[in-house]
Design an enzyme around this catalytic site. Structure first.
Site, short mmCIF file in Angstrom:
data_model
loop_
_atom_site.label_atom_id
_atom_site.label_comp_id
_atom_site.label_asym_id
_atom_site.label_seq_id
_atom_site.Cartn_x
_atom_site.Cartn_y
_atom_site.Cartn_z
CD GLU A 193 -3.19 0.63 0.29
OE1 GLU A 193 -2.65 1.69 -0.12
OE2 GLU A 193 -4.41 0.41 0.16
NE ARG A 211 -5.24 -2.55 8.85
CZ ARG A 211 -5.17 -2.08 7.61
NH1 ARG A 211 -4.82 -0.82 7.40
NH2 ARG A 211 -5.47 -2.85 6.57
CG ASN A 238 -6.40 1.07 4.57
OD1 ASN A 238 -5.46 0.30 4.66
ND2 ASN A 238 -7.25 1.04 3.55
CG ASN A 253 -8.47 1.72 0.28
OD1 ASN A 253 -7.26 1.79 0.49
ND2 ASN A 253 -9.19 0.63 0.57
CG ASP A 301 -7.09 -1.06 -2.15
OD1 ASP A 301 -6.45 -0.18 -1.54
OD2 ASP A 301 -7.22 -2.21 -1.69
#
Length: 306
Positions: free
Chosen positions: A29, A114, A116, A162, A212
């Site tokens: 990522e 969490r 991202n 995202n 994404d």
């Protein structure tokens, strides 16, 4: 209007993607091109590592972390990076022998969440989203972290976030509700850093994966990674019409960023997590970093003002 007209006049013609770092990342990522260093930074979130790739020489470096690291941006007025770790925003300098320094933890009461994906806007503010670690509960939110330390929550109710990315004129922010296969557009007020007029911009078709990470090129087109869809697709920023695709030899495509000396290389991260042993046997480059030559350039990433 120039970027919109350019977008409609020319369909981009990408080359073939090739793997430049077969890292085997669990969850690649956070792709970020550094014009200052002429390197591509990216992360393995679940592997808790920051990677750096220098295209001119092929050199690779990496740093291990004690917790998940998910996205990053360069600092404008100091060396090093702002990053999101599992719990929040932190500073980290790859050139110094020091641990990351936390700046702010906005979700202390949500231990199952969490951070991202995220990016800096042109005004030097860092935007990043949180998510449920199990990708189920709609507990994620979109935050803006300012150079003066202020942190503002702008939207919520996402299981997995995202993006974001912006239109070429900076007046629209795009953000992904990944689990529900939706991309939203918001009116973006650059001076105040506020959002309004949320609307559905694009819904992925069944069987096409889910949206994404994404980026914007110099003509204003959006390039969107398809988790489970084995490609990056390019879209008109107004109509969302698909213009072309970059196919990848692995299904979980996670993020993309333009880079290279002329900003005409699209770097693409991928993931191994979520693939069965049989799928991994047929996708040996899953979790690798890929690059593809483009016929038009991207935009430089925003720098954090702190």
């Amino acid at each position: 209007m120039t970027s919109i007209l350019d977008t409609r006049a020319a369909t981009p013609a990408p080359g073939l993607a090739h793997c430049v770092h077969p890292a085997g990342a669990l969850l690649g990522e956070g792709t970020l091109w550094s014009p200052r260093e002429q390197v591509l930074y990216w992360v393995d979130i679940l592997g808790r590592r920051l990677h750096r790739f220098r295209p001119a020489t092929g050199a690779r470096s990496s740093w291990a972390f004690d917790e998940e690291i998910s996205t990053l941006a360069e600092r404008a007025n100091a060396p090093g990076l702002i990053v999101t770790l599992r719990r929040g925003f932190a500073l980290f300098d790859p050139g110094a022998d020091a641990a990351p320094r936390y700046l702010h933890r906005p979700e202390a009461g949500l231990p199952g969440n969490r951070f991202n994906d995220g990016k800096c806007d042109a005004q030097g503010r860092f935007w990043a989203g949180t998510m449920d670690f199990d990708c189920v509960a709609p507990s994620g939110a979109l935050y803006r972290y300012d150079p003066d330390g202020r942190c503002t929550r702008h939207d919520e109710g996402f299981a997995v976030t995202n993006g974001p990315t912006w239109s070429a004129d900076g007046r629209t922010l795009y953000f992904n509700d990944t689990i529900n296969s939706r991309i939203y557009a918001y009116d973006f007020e650059a001076g105040a850093g506020t959002l309004s007029n949320k609307r559905l911009w694009l819904a992925f078709a069944p069987g096409d994966g889910v949206p994404d990470g994404m980026t914007t090129d110099a003509a204003g087109r959006l390039w969107i990674s398809h988790w489970g869809g084995a490609c990056v697709s390019c879209h008109d920023p107004v109509t969302a019409r698909e213009l072309c695709r970059v196919p990848l030899p692995t299904s979980h495509v996670t993020n993309c960023a333009f880079g290279g000396a002329d900003m005409r290389t699209l770097f693409i991260s991928t993931a191994r997590t979520g693939l069965t042993p049989e799928q991994l046997a047929g996708q040996p480059l899953a979790g690798g970093l890929f690059a593809v030559a483009m016929d038009s350039p991207g935009l430089p990433a925003g720098l954090f003002g702190g």
